[in-house]
Design an enzyme around this catalytic site. Sequence first.
Site, short mmCIF file in Angstrom:
data_model
loop_
_atom_site.label_atom_id
_atom_site.label_comp_id
_atom_site.label_asym_id
_atom_site.label_seq_id
_atom_site.Cartn_x
_atom_site.Cartn_y
_atom_site.Cartn_z
N SER A 1 1.21 8.91 6.47
CA SER A 1 0.64 7.79 5.58
C SER A 1 1.37 7.93 4.69
O SER A 1 1.93 6.78 4.11
CB SER A 1 -0.83 7.84 5.11
OG SER A 1 -1.94 8.16 6.31
N ASP B 1 -6.24 20.26 7.90
CA ASP B 1 -5.61 21.35 8.59
C ASP B 1 -4.85 22.37 7.47
O ASP B 1 -4.68 23.11 8.18
CB ASP B 1 -4.92 20.23 9.28
CG ASP B 1 -5.68 19.63 10.01
OD1 ASP B 1 -6.68 19.99 10.56
OD2 ASP B 1 -4.76 18.75 11.26
N SER C 1 -6.56 16.34 4.20
CA SER C 1 -5.71 17.02 5.08
C SER C 1 -7.10 18.26 5.48
O SER C 1 -6.91 18.81 4.56
CB SER C 1 -4.96 16.71 5.95
OG SER C 1 -5.06 17.35 6.95
N GLU D 1 -7.72 25.19 17.78
CA GLU D 1 -7.68 24.39 19.40
C GLU D 1 -5.62 24.06 19.62
O GLU D 1 -5.80 23.32 20.77
CB GLU D 1 -7.96 22.67 18.47
CG GLU D 1 -7.23 21.95 17.80
CD GLU D 1 -7.92 20.85 17.19
OE1 GLU D 1 -8.51 20.27 17.80
OE2 GLU D 1 -7.21 20.49 16.09
O1 F6P Z 1 -6.50 16.56 11.24
C1 F6P Z 1 -7.27 16.59 11.21
C2 F6P Z 1 -7.63 17.08 12.72
O2 F6P Z 1 -9.41 16.55 12.29
C3 F6P Z 1 -7.89 18.24 13.55
O3 F6P Z 1 -7.59 18.77 13.46
C4 F6P Z 1 -7.81 17.55 14.81
O4 F6P Z 1 -7.17 17.91 15.44
C5 F6P Z 1 -8.02 16.40 13.93
O5 F6P Z 1 -8.50 16.19 13.30
C6 F6P Z 1 -9.30 15.70 14.87
O6 F6P Z 1 -9.27 13.71 15.36
P1 F6P Z 1 -10.12 12.75 15.85
O7 F6P Z 1 -10.45 12.91 14.30
O8 F6P Z 1 -9.27 11.18 15.70
O9 F6P Z 1 -10.54 13.32 16.71
#
Ligand code: F6P
Length: 366
Positions: free
Chosen positions: A107, A152, A150, A250
């Site tokens: 973004s 993450d 975020s 993950e």
């Molecule tokens: O970037 C944030 C996040 O929650 C990650 O931790 C995860 O892999 C991804 O987005 C999940 O994406 P979506 O909400 O599109 O399923």
Amino acid sequence: GRGIAVFTSGGDSQGMNAAVRAVVRFGIYLGAKVYFIKEGYQGMVDGGENIVEATWSSVSGNLHKGGTIIGSARCKDFRVREGRLKAARNLINRGITNLVVIGGDGSLTGANLFRHEWSSLVDELAEKGVVTAEAKSKYSNLYIVGMVGSIDNDFCGTDMTIGTDSALHRIIESIDAIAATAYSHQRTFIMEVMGRHCGFLALAASLASEADYVFIPEWLPEADWPSRMCKKLSSEREAGQRINIIIVSEGAVDRDGNTITSEMVKDVVVKNLHQDARITVLGHVQRGGGPSAFDRVLACRMGAEAVLALMEAEAETEPCVVSLDGNQVIRLPLMECVKRTQAVSKAMSEQNWDVAVQLRGRSFAR
Ligand code: F6P
């Protein structure tokens, strides 16, 4: 006063509303007209009701809410010039030449490209007679500033992104809840947490929850990880512990670059130790719910700094991203941070873990 618009883009995170509120209130306080752009870049392209002036009271009672009230979207239209031309027209019509973008590296990159292209977009709009010659000279520069929202914590340049602390709280709450039932039945739980290609959430959660084992993308497990893990788990049981907690990020991978799944880990536990094991994938619970106190305060501080940065921006000023360094909210060159973040992703995908960790950890300010 300067027209400032604030929008959220990409995946949501807790604390985005607090950041938007801070931009609105501090902008109004300093005499600017502040607008919301709803649904991210899509709202900018579509205009109309998606771009509305914010008032002091329009952000009341939002600070504690999760998600992003003004919406977020992935936008194909903004990827083509035609879409960006529409967006530019919508902004100029409202006297907006300042953007606060709250999102991830993609973004922020989009905003920076838009800024570079801005004068040519304005020229084209003037040629077409869509904007006046007066508007063309008045709105010849676009100023942008970024904040990273975020869970993450995967952005280079800031110690914490907005949402990470809240997600961590949610993870810990969940692990505590799971640990209670695990204790009753002497079970082993494999908890899968988010983070995309960043192991921060998993690593911090494992420290804060006394987990027995953790898998993160940045640290490859030894080839014989199944036997090492089993040894560790059984030694904890022999020492009198009734449960085992294993956290799997993950994005965790093995030495061949294959994903280490929760199922794989569970199978190892069941086959070798004959323990009663269960998997819990926390999923979007981690991104939901209200922001923690830390994220609320962080978002307030960053939002105010973002407005100040715009107020002080000159035509030749490099755009910045507002970051946390130590306990200081500072401004860093936006594209340098984005580029480094992208270099980390590249290094990770090439399994260059040392390079990735080194790049991510290095401070810009000191
Ligand atoms: O970037 C944030 C996040 O929650 C990650 O931790 C995860 O892999 C991804 O987005 C999940 O994406 P979506 O909400 O599109 O399923």
